[in-house]
Motif scaffolding. Sequence first.
Motif, PDB file in Angstrom:
ATOM      1  N   ILE A 151      19.050 -40.839  23.631  1.00 18.02           N
ATOM      2  CA  ILE A 151      19.939 -40.208  22.633  1.00 18.02           C
ATOM      3  C   ILE A 151      21.159 -39.560  23.298  1.00 18.02           C
ATOM      4  CG2 ILE A 151      18.308 -39.933  20.718  1.00 18.02           C
ATOM      5  CD1 ILE A 151      17.628 -37.145  21.718  1.00 18.02           C
ATOM      6  N   GLU A 152      21.305 -39.842  24.595  1.00 23.36           N
ATOM      7  CA  GLU A 152      22.504 -39.345  25.298  1.00 23.36           C
ATOM      8  C   GLU A 152      23.737 -40.075  24.791  1.00 23.36           C
ATOM      9  OE1 GLU A 152      21.764 -40.036  29.416  1.00 23.36           O
ATOM     10  OE2 GLU A 152      20.687 -38.149  29.677  1.00 23.36           O
ATOM     11  N   GLU A 153      24.895 -39.473  25.084  1.00 22.72           N
ATOM     12  CA  GLU A 153      26.159 -40.087  24.678  1.00 22.72           C
ATOM     13  C   GLU A 153      26.238 -41.553  25.119  1.00 22.72           C
ATOM     14  OE1 GLU A 153      29.360 -37.190  25.440  1.00 22.72           O
ATOM     15  OE2 GLU A 153      30.604 -39.026  25.374  1.00 22.72           O
ATOM     16  N   GLY A 154      26.761 -42.378  24.248  1.00 20.61           N
ATOM     17  CA  GLY A 154      26.949 -43.789  24.603  1.00 20.61           C
ATOM     18  C   GLY A 154      25.745 -44.661  24.282  1.00 20.61           C
ATOM     19  N   ASN A 155      24.673 -44.055  23.724  1.00 20.11           N
ATOM     20  CA  ASN A 155      23.487 -44.871  23.429  1.00 20.11           C
ATOM     21  C   ASN A 155      23.760 -45.838  22.273  1.00 20.11           C
ATOM     22  OD1 ASN A 155      22.120 -44.055  20.716  1.00 20.11           O
ATOM     23  ND2 ASN A 155      22.763 -42.097  21.610  1.00 20.11           N
ATOM     24  N   LYS A 156      23.011 -46.946  22.314  1.00 18.68           N
ATOM     25  CA  LYS A 156      23.085 -47.903  21.200  1.00 18.68           C
ATOM     26  C   LYS A 156      21.699 -48.026  20.561  1.00 18.68           C
ATOM     27  CE  LYS A 156      26.791 -50.745  23.149  1.00 18.68           C
ATOM     28  NZ  LYS A 156      26.760 -51.016  24.591  1.00 18.68           N
ATOM     29  N   THR A 157      20.955 -46.929  20.628  1.00 20.07           N
ATOM     30  CA  THR A 157      19.601 -46.908  20.075  1.00 20.07           C
ATOM     31  C   THR A 157      19.633 -47.270  18.592  1.00 20.07           C
ATOM     32  OG1 THR A 157      18.897 -45.263  21.700  1.00 20.07           O
ATOM     33  CG2 THR A 157      17.611 -45.366  19.669  1.00 20.07           C
ATOM     34  N   PRO A 158      18.797 -48.225  18.169  1.00 19.79           N
ATOM     35  CA  PRO A 158      18.768 -48.575  16.743  1.00 19.79           C
ATOM     36  C   PRO A 158      18.442 -47.345  15.877  1.00 19.79           C
ATOM     37  CG  PRO A 158      17.491 -50.156  18.049  1.00 19.79           C
ATOM     38  CD  PRO A 158      17.865 -49.028  18.961  1.00 19.79           C
ATOM     39  N   ALA A 159      19.135 -47.221  14.751  1.00 17.88           N
ATOM     40  CA  ALA A 159      18.993 -46.030  13.895  1.00 17.88           C
ATOM     41  C   ALA A 159      17.531 -45.751  13.550  1.00 17.88           C
ATOM     42  CB  ALA A 159      19.808 -46.221  12.621  1.00 17.88           C
ATOM     43  N   GLU A 160      16.751 -46.824  13.338  1.00 19.57           N
ATOM     44  CA  GLU A 160      15.351 -46.611  12.913  1.00 19.57           C
ATOM     45  C   GLU A 160      14.455 -46.112  14.048  1.00 19.57           C
ATOM     46  OE1 GLU A 160      17.029 -49.434  13.039  1.00 19.57           O
ATOM     47  OE2 GLU A 160      15.758 -51.203  13.287  1.00 19.57           O
ATOM     48  N   LEU A 161      14.997 -46.056  15.268  1.00 16.21           N
ATOM     49  CA  LEU A 161      14.211 -45.530  16.397  1.00 16.21           C
ATOM     50  C   LEU A 161      14.678 -44.139  16.833  1.00 16.21           C
ATOM     51  CD1 LEU A 161      13.708 -48.670  18.685  1.00 16.21           C
ATOM     52  CD2 LEU A 161      12.419 -47.934  16.710  1.00 16.21           C
ATOM     53  N   LEU A 162      15.739 -43.644  16.196  1.00 13.73           N
ATOM     54  CA  LEU A 162      16.276 -42.344  16.629  1.00 13.73           C
ATOM     55  C   LEU A 162      15.269 -41.209  16.438  1.00 13.73           C
ATOM     56  CD1 LEU A 162      20.014 -42.535  15.484  1.00 13.73           C
ATOM     57  CD2 LEU A 162      19.148 -42.351  17.841  1.00 13.73           C
ATOM     58  N   GLY A 163      14.500 -41.272  15.342  1.00 15.16           N
ATOM     59  CA  GLY A 163      13.496 -40.228  15.079  1.00 15.16           C
ATOM     60  C   GLY A 163      12.482 -40.153  16.213  1.00 15.16           C
ATOM     61  N   THR A 164      12.059 -41.315  16.686  1.00 10.89           N
ATOM     62  CA  THR A 164      11.098 -41.363  17.806  1.00 10.89           C
ATOM     63  C   THR A 164      11.711 -40.706  19.039  1.00 10.89           C
ATOM     64  OG1 THR A 164      10.188 -43.437  16.977  1.00 10.89           O
ATOM     65  CG2 THR A 164       9.829 -42.967  19.315  1.00 10.89           C
ATOM     66  N   CYS A 165      12.961 -41.076  19.322  1.00 10.36           N
ATOM     67  CA  CYS A 165      13.604 -40.551  20.543  1.00 10.36           C
ATOM     68  C   CYS A 165      13.832 -39.045  20.437  1.00 10.36           C
ATOM     69  CB  CYS A 165      14.921 -41.289  20.785  1.00 10.36           C
ATOM     70  SG  CYS A 165      14.656 -43.059  20.991  1.00 10.36           S
ATOM     71  N   GLN A 166      14.164 -38.600  19.208  1.00 13.59           N
ATOM     72  CA  GLN A 166      14.403 -37.157  19.052  1.00 13.59           C
ATOM     73  C   GLN A 166      13.116 -36.344  19.165  1.00 13.59           C
ATOM     74  OE1 GLN A 166      16.742 -37.719  15.622  1.00 13.59           O
ATOM     75  NE2 GLN A 166      18.655 -37.646  16.807  1.00 13.59           N
ATOM     76  N   ARG A 167      12.010 -36.965  18.822  1.00 17.57           N
ATOM     77  CA  ARG A 167      10.723 -36.254  18.888  1.00 17.57           C
ATOM     78  C   ARG A 167      10.494 -35.699  20.305  1.00 17.57           C
ATOM     79  NH1 ARG A 167       6.957 -35.461  15.622  1.00 17.57           N
ATOM     80  NH2 ARG A 167       5.465 -34.254  16.776  1.00 17.57           N
ATOM     81  N   TRP A 168      10.769 -36.545  21.315  1.00 14.39           N
ATOM     82  CA  TRP A 168      10.546 -36.100  22.709  1.00 14.39           C
ATOM     83  C   TRP A 168      11.848 -35.773  23.444  1.00 14.39           C
ATOM     84  CZ3 TRP A 168       7.440 -40.168  20.698  1.00 14.39           C
ATOM     85  CH2 TRP A 168       6.091 -39.846  20.585  1.00 14.39           C
ATOM     86  N   GLY A 169      12.962 -36.239  22.903  1.00  8.22           N
ATOM     87  CA  GLY A 169      14.231 -36.025  23.607  1.00  8.22           C
ATOM     88  C   GLY A 169      14.986 -34.793  23.139  1.00  8.22           C
ATOM     89  N   SER A 170      14.400 -34.032  22.219  1.00  9.64           N
ATOM     90  CA  SER A 170      15.107 -32.875  21.636  1.00  9.64           C
ATOM     91  C   SER A 170      15.250 -31.732  22.652  1.00  9.64           C
ATOM     92  CB  SER A 170      14.334 -32.341  20.427  1.00  9.64           C
ATOM     93  OG  SER A 170      13.124 -31.764  20.894  1.00  9.64           O
TER      94      SER A 170
END
Length: 221
Positions: A151-170
């Motif tokens: 979720i760092e700047e410049g990511n192209k993470t698919p929108a439907e996976l952002l919740g997963t990444c934010q869970r541990w990347g917050s």
Amino acid sequence: MEGDGGTAAAWMATHRGMYERATRHPFTVSIRDGSVDLAAFKRWLGQDYMFVREFVAFLASVLLKCCKQSDSSDMETILGGLASLSDELSWFKKEAAKWSVDLAGISPLSSNMEYCRFLQSFDDPEISYTVAITTFWIIETVYQDSFASCIEEGNKTPAELLGTCQRWGSPEFKQYCQSLQRIADRCLANAPPDVVKNAEEAFLRVLELEIGFWDMSSSQS
Ligand SMILES: Cc1ncc(CN)c(N)n1
């Protein structure tokens, strides 16, 4: 998180190569660059749900070791982690429904079983609190660092996976990992050399197991 002069940061620097293989694995890099294979993501989801159920028991064993210390002031921090695993299990169930992953029909793959056996080994009362809390810290930190990079700047993470990444990347989870690192550092600073050595071995074993877990998710090995 690094560079604060403690043993934990020193190990991350000494074992930089292994640490980066665990935290910048092709699986999480593929999430970040948007090329992730969704079948691999779903495999990871189902396998990690099973892992987290085992992780609850592991954390209960860490809590038990903490309570047996003369100074059990870390209890609240560990208890907070245990409580948040309850939310995490609910999150996995919701996410599995969203991705049509049938959690009841999943069996653990071999790398997951190997990791779970490692977690179960902490039931042994002979394993010290210092080794256990250091292990807990690095397990959580690998996920924090891996998903924060998605979720760092410049990511192209698919929108439907952002919740997963934010869970541990917050930032909140990062703070939690930093509080675990401070506890681990304090314990390591007061531990005899053989215990420090065992803790470093456990640190390296976690990195190895995390790499195996990502490999398994990517390729079903
Ligand atoms: C394999 C693994 N490692 C770490 C975490 C973070 N609790 C996890 N859910 N799964």
